[in-house]
Each structure stands twice: as C-alpha cells, then as structure tokens.
Design a protein around this motif. Structure first.
Motif, PDB file in Angstrom:
ATOM      1  N   GLN A 142       4.230   2.682   4.879  1.00  0.00           N
ATOM      2  CA  GLN A 142       4.067   4.158   4.285  1.00  0.00           C
ATOM      3  C   GLN A 142       5.456   4.838   4.969  1.00  0.00           C
ATOM      4  O   GLN A 142       5.839   4.442   6.150  1.00  0.00           O
ATOM      5  CB  GLN A 142       2.983   4.700   4.844  1.00  0.00           C
ATOM      6  N   THR A 207       4.121   6.569  -4.770  1.00  0.00           N
ATOM      7  CA  THR A 207       3.252   5.628  -4.080  1.00  0.00           C
ATOM      8  C   THR A 207       2.521   4.660  -5.184  1.00  0.00           C
ATOM      9  O   THR A 207       2.193   5.211  -6.059  1.00  0.00           O
ATOM     10  CB  THR A 207       2.594   6.073  -3.150  1.00  0.00           C
ATOM     11  N   GLY A 212      -0.885   2.416  -2.042  1.00  0.00           N
ATOM     12  CA  GLY A 212      -0.092   3.430  -1.219  1.00  0.00           C
ATOM     13  C   GLY A 212       1.194   3.180  -0.740  1.00  0.00           C
ATOM     14  O   GLY A 212       1.822   4.243  -0.066  1.00  0.00           O
TER      15      GLY A 212
END
Length: 461
Positions: A142, A207, A212
């Motif tokens: 992320q 995303t 994610g």
C-alpha cells in the motif's frame, strides 16, 4: 402487402420469433406505417442472439437502448453497419454495448464495431489511433495514492508535441528501417515515446478491489507513429481497391492480405503494437522507479486493432476488446475494460462468444458526440451561447466529487466527464447478460490525469 418474403429480403432471420414479427409488421402496415417505420420497429425485436443479417452477412447486436437518445444512437450505428456489411471482403459483424458512430460518412465502422474479413486488411477499420490500448502495473505494498499521482504528473506527457528524454530501442529502430510502411518514421517514433495524446486517453491511479494493492493504468495508442502508418496504409488500400472494386467508398478500402503490401502492412501493425507496448511500459517503469515500490504484476491489451484467428480471417476491432484466448503471444488471459474516470476499471477473462466474434466492449461509449454533449450542458444550465468559467468549474466539481482528477493542460475538458458517457452500470450489466466476458476483478478509482482542454478546442466546440 408485407409478407414473410419481404421480411427475409430486408435481412430478418427466420426462427420462432418470425411469426409474431410478421403479424406486427402487417398490423403496422394496416395502420398506415411506412416500410421504413416498420423496418425500424422490427429491428428492436430481433433476438440479440440471432442478430440481423445484412446482405446475407451475419450481424449480431449486443446493445440494449434504455432511452430515446440511446435508441437514436443504435439506429445510427445500425445504419452504418448496414452499409458497411455490403463491402465484399466482410463475412460477419457485431456491435458491442458501447457502440456509437465514429464518423458521418455512411458505412464508417462504429466505435464498438467488429468485422471479420477474408484475405483483406482495412486500415479504415482500425483508423489512425492504431493499437489504442490499456496497460496496468500493480505494486506490492500500500502506498500514498496522491504521491503516486504526483509522480505520474511529472513523468507523463499529454497534448501536442513530443519529448527528448525517451527513445525507441535499437531493435525497434531496426524494425522500422526494414519495413517499407515504417521506413523513415524513426524520428517520430523517438519523439512520441512517453506521450499519451489527448481526448479520452488517461493515466488512472487506484487500488485492486481484490487485494487493496495500488495500481496505475494508462490508456493511449501509437500516437503519430500509428497516424503515419494509417496514412500510408490508406494510400495503399485506395490504390488496390480503385482497381478491384472502384465503387467501394474510400474509407472502406482494403489491402490484399496475400500481396506484398498486405504482408508488409501486417508486419508493420505488429511493429507498431510493439512500439505502443514499449510506450506504455516506459511511463510505468519510470513511475515505479521513482516511487520505489516493487512491481508485482503488469498486463496490457489493445482494443483498437486487427487480429488474425486460427480460421484465417482478419478480425478488425474498432474500439472493441478481444475476449478470446490467444489473441496475442503476450496476452495474460485477462484484459482491461475502462468505463469512465469515476468508475472502476474492469478486469476480465475471455468467453469467446461466437456471435460477438470473440469480443467485448472497450469502455462505456457515448450516445452523442463531444460537441453535442457540450451544447446540451450549455442548454441545460441556461446558456445556449456557452458555459461561463464559473459554471464549468461547478460542473467539473460536481461530476468528479471525491476524486483527484487533473488536467495536464490546466483546463478540464468537460466532454470527458462521466456524464458524457453511457450509463456504466448498464454497459457492465450487458457484458454479464450477453456473456461477452467474465468480470473477475476491478481497479477502484482514486484519481486520473487527462490531457484537458487543448488550445484549439474552444474554436472546435
């Protein structure tokens, strides 16, 4: 009097639906409807799995209109396809849920149109934006999505002109030199590398819905390299067709695939495909290097190209995504279908639906052209002479709420807002309903970069 023979002569297929169609046609005739009105009414009732037949050519329609604007769009698309499918090289055709006209000359292949041809390559069916395509990079961990978009804004290039910091590989230079359709275009190939153009091309950050993980997706074609190849290809096609079929409109001209020109042009298309993939990759790889986040996956697919299948036919997809296995040696088994800047980008697996010629839509498509959409906005907000800057800003903010949408030129192009496109949910539903592709994942939007309004746009609008 209208009878079954009349309906067949108009191109309607026989089947279980035929009796009720004939009854409706005869009732309309008794009430005073013209033959054109009856024809138009019956077209809406042809089962999509059967499709219309034009000039005895199978033609399937995978577009269900929801309102008068969409019905008008479909009627225009059908009129173009009706004329197009009379070209003698074509053996079958189909239109996708995103179909819309791509020009005013009758018989111009619509966006979202697919045709299969025998022994013929039609440059007009892929147009100047050869190999318009999608490329996605997925990162391992992320990350700050704003930072990714900030980096992308510095790396990419939209609008006119080119750049000096990226060049083609030596291998591509050699391939250009060895192909007579591309010879002499090396400087253009270098100058255009790392550029994305204008219009509906974009760089999108989001995303993966499934994991994610952050992803970037670019949408653009072969730039001026493809435009120059198209120009040369059309010249060769017109020379050939003027001899073998002089009554064919020039925009439907073709190159004999078995001729020296045909073999060279087919090779040139593959080289330009390679150039386009490299153009996407150089932008993605530069962003990844600056970002410092490990790349865990990349994929790409063209949606405006010519494909040759094992049956030997040439499948021309004008803004249509291949949905069959083996459409390219480097295909990953998945393709990307964008909708609009506010919607997820769909990740699909192929279904190879026969009636759709093995294709799916390439996006949401439009029901009306850019100019008409902008005129409609001006009329809607009470200013038929045009929108004020304050109103333009309000419209932009309303349609992009919650998203980080940037314009490379500094001025948003309102004709690329979500409202300019078809209902994305309806297009997605039709992909499901007709089995055009299996939707297996998506990229959820954070924001995008688009070219924005160019300096010549004001006069054009």
């Amino acid at each position: 009097m209208i009878d079954g023979f009349k309906l067949i002569s108009w191109g309607f297929p026989t089947g279980k639906w035929f009796g009720s169609a004939l009854e409706e046609a005869q009732n309309m005739e008794r009430l005073g409807a013209s033959e054109q009105e009856i024809f138009d009414a019956l077209k809406d009732h042809v089962p999509v799995e059967i499709g219309m037949r034009t000039n005895s050519i199978p033609y399937s329609v995978f577009l269900e209109p929801e309102n008068d604007e969409e019905r008008a769009n479909l009627a225009s698309v059908n009129a173009h396809m009706d004329a197009l499918l009379r070209v003698p090289t074509i053996v079958s055709g189909a239109i996708m849920p995103d179909a819309c006209p791509a020009g005013s000359q009758l018989g111009t292949i619509p966006v979202g149109g697919v045709v299969a041809t025998k022994d013929a390559i039609h440059p007009g069916f892929h147009s100047a934006d050869i190999c318009c395509s999608m490329f996605m990079t997925v990162f391992n961990r992320q990350d700050d999505l704003k930072r990714i978009l900030d980096i992308a804004m510095k790396v990419t290039h939209f609008g006119p002109g080119g750049r000096e910091d990226f060049n083609m590989s030596p291998a591509l230079h050699a391939q250009f030199d060895q192909n007579h359709f591309l010879k002499g275009l090396n400087n253009i190939g270098d100058y255009a590398m790392g550029t994305q153009g204008d219009g509906n091309h974009f760089l999108y950050v989001g995303t993966l819905e499934s994991t994610g993980q952050p992803a970037i997706v670019t949408h653009h074609g072969s730039r001026n390299v493809g435009a120059q190849l198209y120009k040369r290809g059309m010249a060769a096609a017109k020379r050939h067709t003027s001899i073998v079929a002089p009554r064919i409109p020039s925009h439907n001209a073709w190159i004999d695939a078995n001729s020296a020109d045909g073999e060279s042009y087919w090779e040139a298309l593959q080289i330009v495909r390679e150039w386009t993939k490299a153009n996407h990759a150089i932008i993605h790889d530069t962003i990844a290097r600056i970002l410092g986040n490990k790349v865990v996956g990349q994929m790409w697919n063209e949606h405006n190209f010519v494909f040759r299948r094992t049956d030997g036919l040439f499948y021309h997809g004008k803004g249509a995504t291949p949905s069959f296995k083996g459409f390219a040696a480097d295909e990953t088994g998945r393709t990307l279908i964008p909708l609009n800047m506010s919607e997820p980008i769909l990740i699909a697996e192929p279904t190879d639906k026969k009636e759709a010629l093995g294709f799916a839509p390439h996006g949401a498509g439009r029901n009306t052209g850019r100019k008409n959409y902008l005129r409609g906005l001006a009329a809607k907000f009470g200013d038929p002479e045009g929108l004020s800057p304050i109103m333009e800003k309000a419209i932009f903010e309303d349609q992009t709420e919650g998203l980080d949408i940037r314009s490379y030129s500094g001025t948003p192009d309102l004709s690329e807002l979500p409202g300019a496109y078809k209902n994305a949910a309806a297009v997605t539903q039709q992909i499901h309903k007709f089995g055009l592709a299996n939707l297996v994942d998506s990229v959820i939007p954070y924001g995008s970069i688009m070219a924005g309004e160019q300096k010549w746009d004001r006069g054009r609008k």
